[in-house]
Design a protein around this motif. Structure first.
Motif, short mmCIF file in Angstrom:
data_model
loop_
_atom_site.label_atom_id
_atom_site.label_comp_id
_atom_site.label_asym_id
_atom_site.label_seq_id
_atom_site.Cartn_x
_atom_site.Cartn_y
_atom_site.Cartn_z
N ALA A 239 7.28 51.73 60.13
CA ALA A 239 6.66 50.85 61.41
C ALA A 239 7.92 50.91 62.46
N ALA A 240 8.99 50.61 61.71
CA ALA A 240 10.19 50.35 62.89
C ALA A 240 10.37 51.73 63.44
N SER A 241 10.38 52.72 62.65
CA SER A 241 10.76 54.02 63.27
C SER A 241 9.64 54.42 64.07
N ALA A 242 8.39 54.51 63.73
CA ALA A 242 7.29 54.98 64.29
C ALA A 242 7.25 54.45 65.59
N SER A 243 7.57 53.17 65.83
CA SER A 243 7.56 52.64 67.28
C SER A 243 8.46 53.49 68.18
N VAL A 244 9.62 53.62 67.71
CA VAL A 244 10.66 54.70 68.36
C VAL A 244 10.06 56.04 68.70
N PHE A 245 9.51 56.52 67.84
CA PHE A 245 8.87 57.85 67.98
C PHE A 245 7.58 57.72 69.06
N LEU A 246 7.03 56.75 69.01
CA LEU A 246 5.64 56.84 70.07
C LEU A 246 6.50 56.36 71.38
N ASP A 247 7.49 55.50 71.49
CA ASP A 247 8.09 55.37 72.70
C ASP A 247 8.54 56.37 73.44
N VAL B 205 6.30 44.17 67.34
CA VAL B 205 6.06 42.80 67.24
C VAL B 205 5.82 42.57 65.85
N GLY B 206 5.03 43.32 65.12
CA GLY B 206 4.57 42.94 63.66
C GLY B 206 5.89 43.08 62.54
N THR B 207 6.72 44.24 62.82
CA THR B 207 7.88 44.33 62.06
C THR B 207 8.74 43.19 62.15
N TYR B 208 9.20 43.09 63.35
CA TYR B 208 10.26 41.93 63.57
C TYR B 208 9.69 40.41 63.24
N ALA B 209 8.55 40.20 63.38
CA ALA B 209 7.91 38.92 63.05
C ALA B 209 7.88 38.85 61.51
N ALA B 210 7.48 39.89 60.91
CA ALA B 210 7.53 40.09 59.39
C ALA B 210 8.89 39.85 58.85
N MET B 211 9.95 40.74 59.35
CA MET B 211 11.21 40.65 58.72
C MET B 211 11.96 39.23 59.17
N ALA B 212 11.57 38.55 60.21
CA ALA B 212 11.99 37.14 60.28
C ALA B 212 11.54 36.20 59.44
N LEU B 213 10.35 36.23 58.96
CA LEU B 213 9.63 35.37 58.04
C LEU B 213 10.36 35.89 56.51
N VAL B 214 10.26 37.06 56.17
CA VAL B 214 10.99 37.51 54.85
C VAL B 214 12.45 37.21 54.88
N GLY B 215 13.25 37.43 55.85
CA GLY B 215 14.46 37.05 55.86
C GLY B 215 14.86 35.45 55.74
N LEU B 216 14.12 34.59 56.53
CA LEU B 216 13.88 33.24 56.16
C LEU B 216 13.57 32.94 54.58
N ALA C 119 -0.69 43.63 57.43
CA ALA C 119 -1.54 43.67 58.76
C ALA C 119 -1.07 44.38 59.84
N THR C 120 0.05 44.93 59.86
CA THR C 120 0.52 45.38 61.05
C THR C 120 -0.13 46.74 61.26
N PRO C 121 -0.13 47.78 60.25
CA PRO C 121 -0.77 49.03 60.67
C PRO C 121 -2.18 49.08 60.81
N PRO C 122 -3.05 48.11 60.29
CA PRO C 122 -4.44 47.83 60.69
C PRO C 122 -4.50 47.60 62.10
N SER D 51 3.00 51.04 69.95
CA SER D 51 4.36 50.79 69.52
C SER D 51 4.82 49.30 69.64
N LEU D 52 4.15 48.68 70.70
CA LEU D 52 4.71 47.12 70.92
C LEU D 52 4.29 46.49 69.76
N VAL D 53 2.82 46.62 69.21
CA VAL D 53 2.17 46.14 67.94
C VAL D 53 3.27 46.26 66.81
N LEU D 54 3.68 47.61 66.72
CA LEU D 54 4.51 47.75 65.51
C LEU D 54 5.76 47.16 65.64
#
Lengths: 279, 120
Positions: A57-65, B20-31, B77-80, B15-18
């Motif tokens: 997901a992290a790399s896909a967003s970059v590729f899409l951008d 936001v989803g990734t960083y929100a998830a990683m913040a929660l998992v990191g915590l 949930a992020t990919p769907p 791309s924005l959805v991906l």
């Protein structure tokens, strides 16, 4: 606490080397979790699927951008990888752990062999396989509306039906082994469908999330995902992949590939041993 | 040759959805991982099973499992969500074929949830 930190460190190494070598994290993470932390193979695959979604997901967003991925082609193909992932996710719970370990050993041998093979000279030139631009011999070209609808600038997507069948196979393997499926889908798109390698790689990255989440949801609902093991691994892989993507252009990966081919071959032997002894 | 503006803006939304989803998830998992390590739990300990009903209480009580499960759920949930975003874009643009493809992907994912739930 020590085991947690070790798992984070292992995840960092997995994400870093996976990023440097162009491997999905799953190929390295599943052996690490099973052989290094003695997790059951199926549980390791569940952890790996979550990590694969995060990094893709992290790399896909970059590729899409950057406009490098073909979203339409990716969505058409991921319909079929998702079907494969659903089948694979269900089958994985019917198979013996030893079978999964043996299958993973085969994957490691295949990956080691691909790392030893000389890299395609046209890898970075943005040119697809034969007839990539849609001209020339059109005998093998399926000029269907689907193929044309998902084609990109400068190339015509060929053979959508065999590509879709390859997608189902890639999805099944992804679900059974906890990998992203790029090992299957990049060659399918590039060699079979005539998609330029860079576009195929970027598009595969976009597809991985849906493929892996389809099977990961099955794993989750069947109790195959452990949050305590997943958390540290995910944090490590995320950090490692982020660092790897920043230093990949500064590292000569030729020697690294040779070393890792040897490591993967040795790991394959260990996985075979595990296949022979797991209850 | 650049893609049409509509296509590029759809890719930007996806791309924005991906992100936001990734960083929100990683913040929660990191915590969750930080809380897990602070409480002396090992990744090899038996973890509590996912209970959506107790998720809010686990978060309020700063239990690591609550943060880890919520983070993992957002990851899954992020990919769907990305597909749903593309679906709405294709519908707005009148691209019926791609909208059907997106709908079918969501149907396959939903089928996985149904089959996974019924078989457990």
């Amino acid at each position: 606490m020590e085991i947690g930190l070790l798992l984070i460190a292992g995840g960092i190494a997995t994400g870093l080397f996976g990023s440097l070598l162009g491997l999905g994290g799953g190929v390295l993470l599943v052996p690490l979790l099973t052989l290094g932390f003695d997790l059951p193979v199926r549980e390791a695959i569940g952890v790996s699927l979550v990590c694969v979604i995060i990094t893709s997901a992290a790399s896909a967003s970059v590729f899409l951008d950057r406009g490098m991925a073909n979203l339409r082609l990716g969505m058409v193909l991921e319909l079929f990888t998702a079907i494969g992932a659903l089948i694979g996710g269900l089958v994985a719970f019917l198979l013996d752990e030893r079978f999964l370990a043996g299958l993973f050993a085969l994957l490691l041998v295949y990956t080691a062999a691909t790392m030893l093979r000389p890299r395609d000279a046209s890898a970075g030139d943005g040119v697809g396989g034969p007839d990539a631009d849609g001209r020339g011999d059109v005998a093998g070209t399926v000029r269907s509306r689907i193929g044309e609808a998902v084609s990109g600038a400068g190339y015509l997507v060929r053979q959508p039906v065999p590509g879709a069948i390859g997608g189902v196979g890639g999805g099944i393997l992804s679900a059974l082994l906890g990998i992203g499926g790029g090992l299957i889908m990049v060659p399918v798109m590039h060699l079979l469908m005539g998609v330029p390698l860079r576009v195929a790689t970027a598009t595969s990255n976009v597809m991985i999330g849906v493929t892996a989440s389809t099977s990961a949801l099955v794993y989750l609902l069947k109790g195959g995902i452990d949050p305590y093991a997943t958390g540290p691994a995910a944090v490590g892989v995320f950090v490692g992949a982020a660092v790897g993507s920043r230093v990949v252009h500064r590292v000569d990966t030729r020697l690294l590939r040779l070393l890792f081919a040897a490591v993967l071959a040795y790991t394959a032997i260990l996985m075979v041993q595990r296949a022979l002894v797991v209850q | 040759m650049t893609a049409p503006v509509g296509r590029r803006s759809l890719e930007a939304r996806v791309s924005l959805v991906l992100k936001v989803g990734t960083y929100a998830a990683m913040a929660l998992v990191g915590l969750g991982v930080a809380l897990m390590l602070a409480s002396g739990r090992s990744p090899l300990d038996v973890a509590p099973v996912l209970d959506p009903g107790s998720l809010a209480a686990d978060l309020a009580a700063l239990r690591p499992s609550g943060f880890l499960w919520l983070g993992i759920l957002i990851v899954l949930a992020t990919p769907p969500l990305r597909v749903a975003t593309a679906l709405s874009g294709y519908l707005r643009a009148g691209e019926r074929q791609m909208a059907v493809v997106a709908l079918l992907i969501l149907a396959v994912i939903a089928l996985g949830v149904v089959v996974g739930t019924s078989g457990s």
